[in-house]
Design an enzyme around this catalytic site. Structure first.
Site, PDB file in Angstrom:
ATOM      1  N   SER A 122       2.437  36.496  58.907  1.00 21.84           N
ATOM      2  CA  SER A 122       3.842  36.702  58.566  1.00 21.84           C
ATOM      3  C   SER A 122       4.811  36.485  59.719  1.00 21.84           C
ATOM      4  O   SER A 122       6.023  36.567  59.520  1.00 21.84           O
ATOM      5  CB  SER A 122       4.048  38.104  57.981  1.00 21.84           C
ATOM      6  N   SER A 126       5.990  37.038  54.968  1.00 20.41           N
ATOM      7  CA  SER A 126       6.841  38.180  54.637  1.00 20.41           C
ATOM      8  C   SER A 126       7.956  38.430  55.637  1.00 20.41           C
ATOM      9  O   SER A 126       8.919  39.121  55.321  1.00 20.41           O
ATOM     10  CB  SER A 126       5.991  39.446  54.480  1.00 20.41           C
ATOM     11  N   LYS A 168      13.447  43.305  60.319  1.00 22.47           N
ATOM     12  CA  LYS A 168      12.745  43.171  59.045  1.00 22.47           C
ATOM     13  C   LYS A 168      12.806  44.502  58.312  1.00 22.47           C
ATOM     14  O   LYS A 168      12.622  45.571  58.914  1.00 22.47           O
ATOM     15  CB  LYS A 168      11.298  42.757  59.303  1.00 22.47           C
TER      16      LYS A 168
END
Length: 585
Positions: free
Chosen positions: A299, A275, A203
């Site tokens: 998330s 996210s 990420k």
């Protein structure tokens, strides 16, 4: 405003200005105090502190200017001039553990099952959907090289990103370098374990030297942090190969980022939500074997559920966060998105441990999930649990009982918002003060929340943490089972789980038709998942139960129709894609 003022009401003002006894100076003084106190009443109302009288309010303002403001500005200059919370962490450290003492030998590693008789598939598609253990066996037996595997996944990342908008940066040069090193080590007889030569994605809130770490935000889209995040170091030392930085929603909020909005491979007209959008979408679409995401409030759980992948939100403090953008130091967690629970266990084993620069990280004494005797466990199931999981585990000898988690704290969601928003604002104080929030990708998200957070009094933030402590004690007393099963995306439960720091593994359990289907030949689906929750530091129990369920089901092995939606359906190619999201090497 004047009518509500204590002492100086509207009628007092009329009396003063009407009476000839009062001099002009007195009338001016009265009017000055009115102009001072009218906005003060509004200000104190914002802080729910209207119990002060006029004199006390003026004294507070004087003291704030003389005493508070200099301290506030000195502290801000000292620690808040750089955004992201990458340095100067709070000394207030949250420990999610329920035990008083930690066990010895906490760094003991898990004992993975050994595989044999694995043969290299002829199709690259089939290779892309193999588990970590299967890919590792192919590398170990030299049926495929890490370099070949890296080429396969880079090709898939580039092939499908136009539809999914899930990649920020291809780390191609680094990937080939790491893959060659892995192959050379194996040629010398050095094998680092099941992650040796396995490609993966991070990420894009996780820093890697010489590559952009954009945090998904247009304000930071050219940012390069020459920091090696702790989790990246751990994976590198295990021999894993980084192939891409994957989409984070802007400043780790939802799935909107500076280059677009990440889509769900199972239904590409739908967005991935949460996210950790890139890690979930790319793992689901076979673009990486696994990826590392993060969760502060949903998330990991939300995008895993939407994209139909197995993902673990571990106990708070399991993995170090040095080099990772910070929202809240007492809520942020890193976790893996994988093909299966077995893969999640392998990744957890690689990335867990004490990070010397992360005060909240710990050496947590997990037992080996591959050695858990599930027939000795009592597992509860909530009203919203997927009953297939309940029946399968019961058939495997687990004692399954109806269960409800009881607590009296009613403000769970509010406590999380206070905690998350105030902490986030502390890490992005300069961002807000400099007006960068005005160009944020979704104004109803962080900009609105952080403006509201600016007026949360410190005393009420502390009261929220006291209420959080009460919630933790009540959950601990009510958690009378070894684990429980329930919906992984129930918002109250997401807030509770993150405030308490309990682990959950999201497990795919099936599919249903999309709510507004295209022509009958479309293969788009809505994924069905459930969550298996365990007490803090008992991640191995949740993993063992998930592995038991997946050992006799194949929901987690299904592939999204990213290549073949059906004869009457097509993959959209939004005009924004070619203009906005050409990832950089």
């Amino acid at each position: 405003m004047w009518i509500t003022m204590t002492g100086f009401t509207y009628f007092t003002i009329i009396a003063v200005f009407s009476c000839p006894v009062f001099t002009s100076e007195a009338k001016i003084l009265c009017w000055t105090r009115v102009h001072q106190l009218s906005p003060l009443n509004c200000a104190f109302e914002l802080f729910d502190s209207t119990f002060f009288n006029d004199t006390e309010m003026l004294e507070i303002v004087k003291g704030e200017k003389e005493f508070n403001t200099p301290i506030i500005r000195a502290n801000r200059e000292l620690v808040a001039s750089v955004n992201g919370g990458l340095s100067d962490p709070s000394s207030l450290v949250f420990n999610s553990g329920w035990g008083k003492e930690q066990a010895q030998n906490v760094t003991r590693r898990f004992s993975y099952p050994s595989l044999s008789g694995i043969h290299k598939p002829t199709s690259e598609e089939d290779i892309a959907y193999l588990s970590i253990l299967e890919l590792g066996e192919l590398i170990k037996t030299k049926q495929i090289t890490s370099l070949e595997l890296t080429e396969i996944f880079l090709k898939r990342l580039k092939r499908y990103n136009h539809a999914l908008e899930a990649v920020v940066t291809y780390t191609e040069e680094l990937a080939y370098k790491q893959a060659k090193e892995a192959d050379n080590m194996l040629a010398r007889g050095v094998y680092l374990g099941p992650l040796h030569g396995i490609p993966y994605g991070l990420k894009d809130i996780i820093a890697v030297p010489h590559y952009r770490t954009t945090w998904g935000s247009k304000s930071f889209k050219n940012q390069v942090l020459n920091i090696e995040a702790w989790v990246y170091k751990r994976l590198k030392s295990a021999g894993a190969v980084l192939v891409a930085k994957l989409v984070s929603g802007s400043l780790a909020y939802d799935d909107i980022w500076f280059g677009g909005r990440t889509r769900n491979p199972w239904n590409i007209e739908e967005f991935s939500t949460g996210s950790s959008a890139g890690p979930a979408a790319c793992t689901s679409a076979g673009m990486v074997p696994f990826a590392i995401g993060s969760e502060t409030a949903g998330s990991v759980t939300y995008p895993a559920a939407r994209c139909g992948v197995t993902a673990l939100r571990p106990t708070f403090g399991t993995t170090g966060r040095t080099g990772v953008m910070s929202i809240s130091e007492s809520l942020d967690k890193l976790g893996p998105f994988c093909r299966s629970a077995i893969d999640c266990a392998i990744i957890l084993d690689a990335i867990r441990g004490k990070d010397p620069d992360d005060l909240s990280s710990r050496d947590i004494p997990f037992d080996d999930p591959f050695s858990v005797d599930i027939t000795k466990l009592t597992v509860g199931y909530l009203e919203d649990a997927e009953m297939e999981v309940v029946h399968v585990l019961a058939a495997k000898g687990v004692k399954m009982i109806p269960f409800k988690l009881n607590y009296t704290v009613e403000s769970v969601q509010g406590i999380l918002n206070f905690t998350m928003d105030v902490d986030m604002l502390a890490h992005f104080d300069e961002w807000q003060r400099s007006g960068q929030d005005e160009v944020y990708e979704a104004q109803e998200q962080w900009p609105t929340e952080l403006r509201r957070a600016r007026v949360i009094p410190a005393v009420d933030y502390v009261q929220a943490q006291r209420a959080r402590g009460k919630l933790i004690r009540e959950v601990r007393e009510s958690f009378t089972v070894d684990a429980f099963i329930g919906n992984a995306t129930d918002w109250e439960r997401v807030c509770l789980g993150n405030l308490v720091g309990i682990p959950v593994i999201v497990v795919p359990t099936g599919f249903k038709n999309i709510s507004q289907p295209h022509p009958s030949n479309s293969r788009r689906r809505t994924t069905i998942t459930t969550g298996i929750y365990a007490p803090p530091e008992k991640d191995h129990i949740a993993l063992a139960l998930a592995m038991a369920f997946q050992s006799v089901t194949d929901h987690h092995k299904q592939r999204p129709p990213i290549d073949d939606l059906g004869p009457d359906d097509v993959i959209p190619n939004p005009p924004s894609v070619t203009k906005m999201i050409q990832p950089l090497a």
